[in-house]
Design a protein around this motif. Structure first.
Motif, PDB file in Angstrom:
ATOM      1  N   TYR A  39      35.919  61.215  35.347  1.00 19.01           N
ATOM      2  CA  TYR A  39      35.661  60.155  35.595  1.00 19.01           C
ATOM      3  C   TYR A  39      34.143  59.930  34.892  1.00 19.01           C
ATOM      4  O   TYR A  39      34.697  58.164  34.771  1.00 19.01           O
ATOM      5  N   SER A  40      33.551  59.892  33.778  1.00 18.19           N
ATOM      6  CA  SER A  40      33.074  58.787  32.694  1.00 18.19           C
ATOM      7  C   SER A  40      33.997  57.530  31.598  1.00 18.19           C
ATOM      8  O   SER A  40      34.323  56.798  31.372  1.00 18.19           O
ATOM      9  N   LEU A  41      35.384  58.915  31.469  1.00 17.16           N
ATOM     10  CA  LEU A  41      36.785  57.728  30.958  1.00 17.16           C
ATOM     11  C   LEU A  41      37.014  56.871  31.691  1.00 17.16           C
ATOM     12  O   LEU A  41      37.101  55.409  32.039  1.00 17.16           O
ATOM     13  N   LEU A  42      37.429  57.070  32.867  1.00 16.26           N
ATOM     14  CA  LEU A  42      37.641  56.610  34.405  1.00 16.26           C
ATOM     15  C   LEU A  42      37.012  55.314  34.322  1.00 16.26           C
ATOM     16  O   LEU A  42      36.891  53.925  34.769  1.00 16.26           O
ATOM     17  N   LEU A  43      35.719  54.953  34.306  1.00 19.66           N
ATOM     18  CA  LEU A  43      34.578  54.614  34.321  1.00 19.66           C
ATOM     19  C   LEU A  43      34.157  53.740  33.360  1.00 19.66           C
ATOM     20  O   LEU A  43      34.342  52.370  33.411  1.00 19.66           O
ATOM     21  N   ALA A  44      34.496  54.299  32.294  1.00 24.62           N
ATOM     22  CA  ALA A  44      34.519  53.003  31.366  1.00 24.62           C
ATOM     23  C   ALA A  44      35.824  51.892  31.375  1.00 24.62           C
ATOM     24  O   ALA A  44      35.568  50.696  31.139  1.00 24.62           O
ATOM     25  N   LEU A  45      36.843  52.504  31.676  1.00 18.88           N
ATOM     26  CA  LEU A  45      38.218  51.751  31.611  1.00 18.88           C
ATOM     27  C   LEU A  45      37.886  50.783  32.715  1.00 18.88           C
ATOM     28  O   LEU A  45      38.087  49.538  32.317  1.00 18.88           O
ATOM     29  N   VAL A  49      37.771  46.829  32.504  1.00 23.62           N
ATOM     30  CA  VAL A  49      38.717  45.963  32.672  1.00 23.62           C
ATOM     31  C   VAL A  49      37.949  44.127  33.360  1.00 23.62           C
ATOM     32  O   VAL A  49      38.087  43.563  33.409  1.00 23.62           O
ATOM     33  N   VAL A  50      36.849  45.144  34.340  1.00 25.45           N
ATOM     34  CA  VAL A  50      35.739  43.866  34.608  1.00 25.45           C
ATOM     35  C   VAL A  50      35.345  43.534  33.841  1.00 25.45           C
ATOM     36  O   VAL A  50      34.914  41.732  34.043  1.00 25.45           O
ATOM     37  N   ILE A  51      34.711  43.572  32.320  1.00 23.64           N
ATOM     38  CA  ILE A  51      34.157  42.859  31.301  1.00 23.64           C
ATOM     39  C   ILE A  51      35.536  41.931  30.976  1.00 23.64           C
ATOM     40  O   ILE A  51      34.945  40.734  30.505  1.00 23.64           O
ATOM     41  N   GLY A  52      37.060  42.194  31.100  1.00 25.32           N
ATOM     42  CA  GLY A  52      37.863  41.130  30.521  1.00 25.32           C
ATOM     43  C   GLY A  52      38.084  40.024  31.397  1.00 25.32           C
ATOM     44  O   GLY A  52      38.090  38.800  31.166  1.00 25.32           O
TER      45      GLY A  52
END
Length: 76
Positions: A39-45, A49-52
């Protein structure tokens, strides 16, 4: 005297081996941390994406809003 040391070392070695085996077994049976990492990796991804998207579209959206505000601003 040498024989006494070897029996102590063997006892300590045996106790450490049993402890390591118990910890390893416990980690295999109760593998709850894996879900948290996923879940942490998914949240970071998702955050990347949002920052990009904001980095790419930010100026365009900002310009549209700014122009809309200027168009509706009462002129003197």
């Amino acid at each position: 005297m040498e024989r006494q040391h070897s029996s102590w070392y063997a006892a300590i070695d045996d106790a450490l081996c049993r402890l390591v085996a118990r910890v390893h077994t416990w980690r295999l049976l109760y593998n709850e941390g894996q879900g948290l990492v996923e879940y942490s990796l998914l949240l970071a991804l998702i955050a990347l994406v949002v920052i990009g998207i904001v980095a790419v579209m930010g100026q365009t959206v900002s310009g549209l809003w700014y122009q809309r505000i200027l168009d509706r601003w009462p002129s003197s």
